[in-house]
Design an enzyme around this catalytic site. Structure first.
Site, mmCIF file in Angstrom:
data_model
loop_
_atom_site.group_PDB
_atom_site.id
_atom_site.type_symbol
_atom_site.label_atom_id
_atom_site.label_comp_id
_atom_site.label_asym_id
_atom_site.label_seq_id
_atom_site.Cartn_x
_atom_site.Cartn_y
_atom_site.Cartn_z
ATOM 1 C CE LYS A 22 -0.235 28.226 -1.177
ATOM 2 N NZ LYS A 22 -1.564 28.824 -1.421
ATOM 3 C CG ASN A 23 -0.643 30.055 -5.151
ATOM 4 O OD1 ASN A 23 -1.156 29.375 -4.255
ATOM 5 N ND2 ASN A 23 -0.205 31.296 -4.943
ATOM 6 C CB CYS A 116 -3.995 34.124 3.883
ATOM 7 S SG CYS A 116 -2.619 33.037 4.096
ATOM 8 N NE ARG A 121 -7.055 36.489 -0.453
ATOM 9 C CZ ARG A 121 -6.148 35.542 -0.471
ATOM 10 N NH1 ARG A 121 -5.808 34.932 0.606
ATOM 11 N NH2 ARG A 121 -5.568 35.192 -1.596
ATOM 12 C CG ASP A 305 1.633 34.982 -2.527
ATOM 13 O OD1 ASP A 305 0.882 35.732 -1.883
ATOM 14 O OD2 ASP A 305 1.212 34.057 -3.252
ATOM 15 N NE ARG A 397 -3.549 28.109 3.858
ATOM 16 C CZ ARG A 397 -3.555 29.331 3.320
ATOM 17 N NH1 ARG A 397 -3.461 30.383 4.076
ATOM 18 N NH2 ARG A 397 -3.688 29.497 2.024
HETATM 19 C C1 UD1 Z 1 -3.819 34.316 -5.755
HETATM 20 C C2 UD1 Z 1 -2.858 33.443 -4.970
HETATM 21 C C3 UD1 Z 1 -2.268 34.238 -3.808
HETATM 22 C C4 UD1 Z 1 -1.640 35.524 -4.318
HETATM 23 C C5 UD1 Z 1 -2.629 36.297 -5.179
HETATM 24 C C6 UD1 Z 1 -2.007 37.530 -5.827
HETATM 25 C C7 UD1 Z 1 -3.733 31.218 -5.225
HETATM 26 C C8 UD1 Z 1 -4.344 30.034 -4.584
HETATM 27 N N1 UD1 Z 1 -3.562 32.280 -4.467
HETATM 28 O O1 UD1 Z 1 -4.868 34.671 -4.861
HETATM 29 O O2 UD1 Z 1 -1.292 33.414 -3.174
HETATM 30 O O3 UD1 Z 1 -1.263 36.309 -3.220
HETATM 31 O O4 UD1 Z 1 -3.136 35.462 -6.232
HETATM 32 O O5 UD1 Z 1 -0.895 37.169 -6.585
HETATM 33 O O6 UD1 Z 1 -3.341 31.169 -6.384
HETATM 34 N N2 UD1 Z 1 -10.099 40.833 -5.638
HETATM 35 C C9 UD1 Z 1 -11.326 41.450 -5.607
HETATM 36 N N3 UD1 Z 1 -12.407 40.779 -6.095
HETATM 37 C C10 UD1 Z 1 -12.311 39.507 -6.620
HETATM 38 C C11 UD1 Z 1 -11.046 38.895 -6.670
HETATM 39 C C12 UD1 Z 1 -9.958 39.574 -6.160
HETATM 40 O O7 UD1 Z 1 -11.453 42.580 -5.140
HETATM 41 O O8 UD1 Z 1 -13.326 38.952 -7.060
HETATM 42 C C13 UD1 Z 1 -8.933 41.536 -5.087
HETATM 43 C C14 UD1 Z 1 -8.350 40.794 -3.891
HETATM 44 O O9 UD1 Z 1 -9.032 41.155 -2.708
HETATM 45 C C15 UD1 Z 1 -6.936 41.285 -3.901
HETATM 46 C C16 UD1 Z 1 -6.622 41.416 -5.392
HETATM 47 O O10 UD1 Z 1 -7.892 41.511 -6.043
HETATM 48 O O11 UD1 Z 1 -6.851 42.540 -3.288
HETATM 49 C C17 UD1 Z 1 -5.839 40.254 -5.975
HETATM 50 O O12 UD1 Z 1 -6.551 39.064 -5.798
HETATM 51 P P1 UD1 Z 1 -6.392 37.802 -6.760
HETATM 52 O O13 UD1 Z 1 -5.427 38.101 -7.848
HETATM 53 O O14 UD1 Z 1 -7.750 37.331 -7.128
HETATM 54 O O15 UD1 Z 1 -5.730 36.767 -5.773
HETATM 55 P P2 UD1 Z 1 -6.207 35.296 -5.427
HETATM 56 O O16 UD1 Z 1 -6.600 34.581 -6.654
HETATM 57 O O17 UD1 Z 1 -7.147 35.325 -4.273
#
Ligand code: UD1
Length: 416
Positions: A22-23, A116, A121, A305, A397
């Site tokens: 999915k990701n 989620c 986030r 995850d 999902r």
């Molecule tokens: C992706 C995955 C999700 C997984 C996560 C971490 C997808 C669709 N989703 O989510 O399943 O759990 O990676 O492996 O691929 N953060 C900030 N600011 C930002 C971006 C992120 O503070 O602009 C923080 C987030 O709140 C979180 C951490 O960084 O605490 C990790 O987030 P990130 O690696 O960006 O995860 P996602 O891309 O949202």
């Protein structure tokens, strides 16, 4: 909303085919709008996140057609440059569309994304990275307005190796003028897969899988047919299910190298995990052993995850396991539900301490997020008596045919 009814206590035996990741696939959907030619993703699971992403792309002007196991996306013309709040709220991955929408149409308006309910986030890292590429950004009334008329390749440094921000920059930079580098990029296998996918469309990306990615912009991308990597989180979920139910299962089409952090935790005296070409075999005989400590970390560390699913193993393991969630701040929402099923757990801030019980007890529980919901299904498979898992749309999902696959392995689970 639908629910699963599970009569626990059966061992799991047989073969299960792992879906496309999915990701990995969601950012590929976003990348598909970078070309007017057709993009075929050969192994696309039938899950709600894909459905929602398809709705958004359709709204932007893409034709989307399922063909057997795959999905074909053609965006001859980008008709809109806006993602309405109604759709963005359903799917956090809609934020990846910023990069390709700007790449194709130079302007974009996106509502703050959803996804989620596992923490704050924010998307500050995404926005900072885009502004380092000279994209002009304004935030107003819950929407982000971006103008990339003067964007150019640049050196981008991420404050944290965010998966989504790394993907967003890659998706923007592939068609930007000049060369872009990303320092402190995320190293997840899905990032490597996005690189291969984009290169199959004619992009010039190198270095994914390391903390330094280089992207040389090209003027056009073209059609591709691409097979995404297997879903390591789905595979890991089945590993935890077998770990708490016992039995012998072969996971077909998956990669052990993506699951090392997980396998090293559950591969103890009661459990044998081996790999043969693209299959993983797991044989479990006896009760799980406690796993000392588990700390979620960016890849190659233990994946956030799979934290909820491994916590079910910790719930029934002999001894004490301490799990610390370092990535998302609100990711223990499944724990109160596990406690209703008889787990002995104490949560302090970002750490949960599990004192394993012999077996969980059936109860009526609620899925509050995708992976936490999957963990409750795993718990129900172990529990004595009947477990009802409500609100399974969260689980749908990310898991294709979960109840069918588990039933084929001998579980007693029905969806109503
Ligand atoms: C992706 C995955 C999700 C997984 C996560 C971490 C997808 C669709 N989703 O989510 O399943 O759990 O990676 O492996 O691929 N953060 C900030 N600011 C930002 C971006 C992120 O503070 O602009 C923080 C987030 O709140 C979180 C951490 O960084 O605490 C990790 O987030 P990130 O690696 O960006 O995860 P996602 O891309 O949202």
């Amino acid at each position: 909303m639908g629910k699963y009814i599970i009569n626990g206590g059966r061992s799991l035996n047989g073969n299960v085919k792992i879906q496309g990741a999915k990701n990995a696939i969601l950012p590929m959907f976003a990348g598909a709008i970078l070309t007017g030619e057709s993009v075929f993703i050969e192994n696309c699971p039938n899950i709600v996140d894909v459905e929602n992403m398809s709705k958004i792309l359709h709204l932007l002007g893409a034709d989307i057609e399922r063909k057997g196991e795959g999905i074909n996306i053609t965006c001859e013309e980008l008709l809109h440059n806006e993602i309405p709040a109604r759709l963005a709220k359903e799917l956090r991955s809609s934020v990846f569309l910023l990069g390709p929408m700007l790449g194709r149409g130079r302007k974009a308006k996106v509502a703050y994304p959803g996804g989620c309910d596992i923490g704050l986030r924010p998307i500050d890292i995404h926005l900072k990275a885009l502004s380092e590429m000279n994209v002009k950004i304004q935030e107003k009334y819950g929407y982000i307005y971006c103008d990339a008329s003067e964007m150019r390749g640049s050196h981008v440094t991420l404050d944290y190796p965010s998966v989504g921000a790394t993907e967003n920059v890659m998706l923007l930079a592939v068609t930007a003028k000049g060369t872009t580098t990303i320092s402190n990029s995320a190293r997840e296998p899905e990032i490597v897969d996005l690189m291969h996918f984009l290169n199959s469309m004619g992009a010039k990306v190198s270095g994914a899988g390391t903390p330094f990615i280089k992207i040389e912009g090209v003027s056009d991308l073209h059609s591709t047919s691409y097979r995404a990597i297997p879903d390591r989180i789905e595979a890991g979920t089945y590993l935890t299910a077998v770990a708490v139910c016992g039995g012998e299962v072969t996971l077909e089409d998956c990669k052990m190298e993506h699951l090392n952090a997980v396998v090293s935790k559950i591969s103890k005296s009661y459990c044998k995990i081996t790999e043969e070409s693209d299959n993983i075999n797991i044989i479990v005989d006896g009760r799980p052993c406690a796993m000392d400590t588990i700390d979620t970390q960016p890849y190659p560390g233990f994946p956030t995850d799979l934290q909820a699913q491994i916590s079910v193993v910790a719930s029934v393991a002999k001894g004490t396991t301490v799990i610390t969630e370092n990535i998302f701040e609100a990711r223990f929402k499944h724990v109160p539900e596990l406690i209703r099923m008889g787990a002995r757990v104490k949560v302090r801030d970002r750490t949960a301490i599990f004192n394993g019980v012999e077996r969980l007890r059936g109860a009526e529980v609620n899925a509050t997020d995708l992976r936490g919901g999957a963990a409750l299904v795993v718990a129900g498979l172990n529990a004595s008596g009947t477990t009802i898992v409500n609100d399974i749309r969260h689980i749908e999902r990310g898991y294709d045919k979960l109840e069918e696959k588990l039933s084929a392995l001998g579980a007693d689970i029905v969806k109503v």
